[in-house]
Design an enzyme around this catalytic site. Sequence first.
Site, PDB file in Angstrom:
ATOM      1  CE  LYS A  69      -4.467   2.348  11.357  1.00  0.00           C
ATOM      2  NZ  LYS A  69      -3.689   1.642  10.300  1.00  0.00           N
TER       3      LYS A  69
HETATM    4  C1  LIG Z   1      -3.449   2.182   8.998  1.00  0.00           C
HETATM    5  C2  LIG Z   1      -2.334   1.595   8.212  1.00  0.00           C
HETATM    6  C3  LIG Z   1      -1.781   2.246   7.082  1.00  0.00           C
HETATM    7  C4  LIG Z   1      -2.345   3.549   6.545  1.00  0.00           C
HETATM    8  O1  LIG Z   1      -2.129   4.645   7.390  1.00  0.00           O
HETATM    9  P1  LIG Z   1      -2.957   5.996   7.197  1.00  0.00           P
HETATM   10  O2  LIG Z   1      -2.569   6.864   8.338  1.00  0.00           O
HETATM   11  O3  LIG Z   1      -4.414   5.577   7.252  1.00  0.00           O
HETATM   12  O4  LIG Z   1      -2.603   6.567   5.876  1.00  0.00           O
HETATM   13  C5  LIG Z   1      -0.706   1.656   6.448  1.00  0.00           C
HETATM   14  N1  LIG Z   1      -0.203   0.464   6.852  1.00  0.00           N
HETATM   15  C6  LIG Z   1      -0.709  -0.206   7.916  1.00  0.00           C
HETATM   16  C7  LIG Z   1      -0.126  -1.515   8.289  1.00  0.00           C
HETATM   17  C8  LIG Z   1      -1.778   0.339   8.649  1.00  0.00           C
HETATM   18  O5  LIG Z   1      -2.284  -0.336   9.703  1.00  0.00           O
END
Ligand SMILES: *Cc1c(COP(=O)(O)O)cnc(C)c1O
Length: 472
Positions: free
Chosen positions: A112
Amino acid sequence: MKYVSTRGEAPILNFEEVLLAGLARDGGLYVPERWPQLDAAKIASFAGRPFAETAVEVIHPFVGTSVGREALLEMSRDAYASFGHAAVTPLIQIDTNRFVLELFHGPTLAFKDVAMQLLARLMDHVLQKRAGRATIIGATSGDTGGAAIEAFRGTSNVDVFILFPDGRVSDVQRRMMTTPSESNVHAIAVRGTFDDCQALVKGMFNHHAFRDRVQLSGVNSINWARIVAQITYYFVAAAALGSPHRRVSFSVPTGNFGDIFAGYGAKRMGLPIDRLVIASNENDILPRTLESATYETRGVVATTSPSMDIQVSSNFERYLYEASNRESSGVRRQMDSLKQAGRFELEGQVASAMRVDFAAASAGEDDVARTVRKVLEDSQYLVEPHTACGVHALKYCLNDSDQTVPQVVLATAHPAKFPDAMEAITGQRPKLPERLKSLMSDKERFPVLDNDQAVIETYIENNARAGTDNHA
Ligand SMILES: *Cc1c(COP(=O)(O)O)cnc(C)c1O
């Protein structure tokens, strides 16, 4: 570039407006009016290029005249300088023609950061230009809050308030939110659950007088700028592996469908992606949808990959809109049905399009543990549980595909972010990277407040700069 809502009843906005708005006023999500095209020569030019420069090539067509190219390049360089690896998102080979794309070198060790670091700079830039301010509030069960606080610490025009359930996030996750000392970022422990935190945030957005007074804005995963910033690494990885002359497949650990929708976007922009694999944990609404053409919510189960423990994948609405040839009336009907009955049927044309565009598989907790141990044994490489779901899905989805096509698994978090789960699976506690070594001893700062909207609003008003004159 103009943006339209998936539900067709909200004003058409430009990039800058979409960035600040988040959700559309009709409850829909904003999508670009058309997908910009990058030709073969352009894609080839990304090989060996710095990440921050490729990001500008990919993102600028979506931004249009809202932000100048030079300004965007400066923000991009600054955003990705916060990463602990010079390549930003390095590719690691773990098997013949199989690679891991490490997206976890940002300040909070999860993918993120890639989008949030740029989003924060874009928001601050746009607000500066408009002489405006914003207050961001969000609820977090762990990952998103830390990424937002890290990204916005020290920005001039934005204050951030993140609510988390007191005593219910891990020490590492809490410390990532509570140790930054800048006065514009605030983590608030709420005496309640994550659901209480979410309800408080929703309540504050619906309290219009408060909302206007502090100029509320959101950075959750439906914000279009986050998706756009995630498109970059699909191009970076594919170009490194021989695109445009070679097709590449990706397996994406999926929760809210934001990351994989970015992959779909890359494909629509001209990247020769062979297969896009939706990798789920036991919360398998998307694999079930692909199989049965019915999108149906069930309860959430807690797993070792908590960031994928979701009941509905909000960004799937964007795909529904695209796959139905942008029929917003159908999307409105389906979202009503989801709200009323917890389910809807895909139209025939959408169901077949989905099976062409994606493959999908889910991993049970046993599969996750087995996969972590197998990758460690075969390749001396440690994957954490979200990434393990991605590796697991390859076996089911790409077994019979063209073996000359490189397979890339997105590694969405660093193993040290989930030390308990990793220790249970491998017997070893992964160490935090060197640059985070003071995290566990730095001074924390956060109030613990009652689960009471009025109390939280008062705290925010007393500490936010938007709407007041005490920031001079
Ligand atoms: C947020 C997240 C995901 C999922 O991503 P999306 O964009 O919501 O599908 C997968 N792995 C981790 C570690 C995350 O923080």
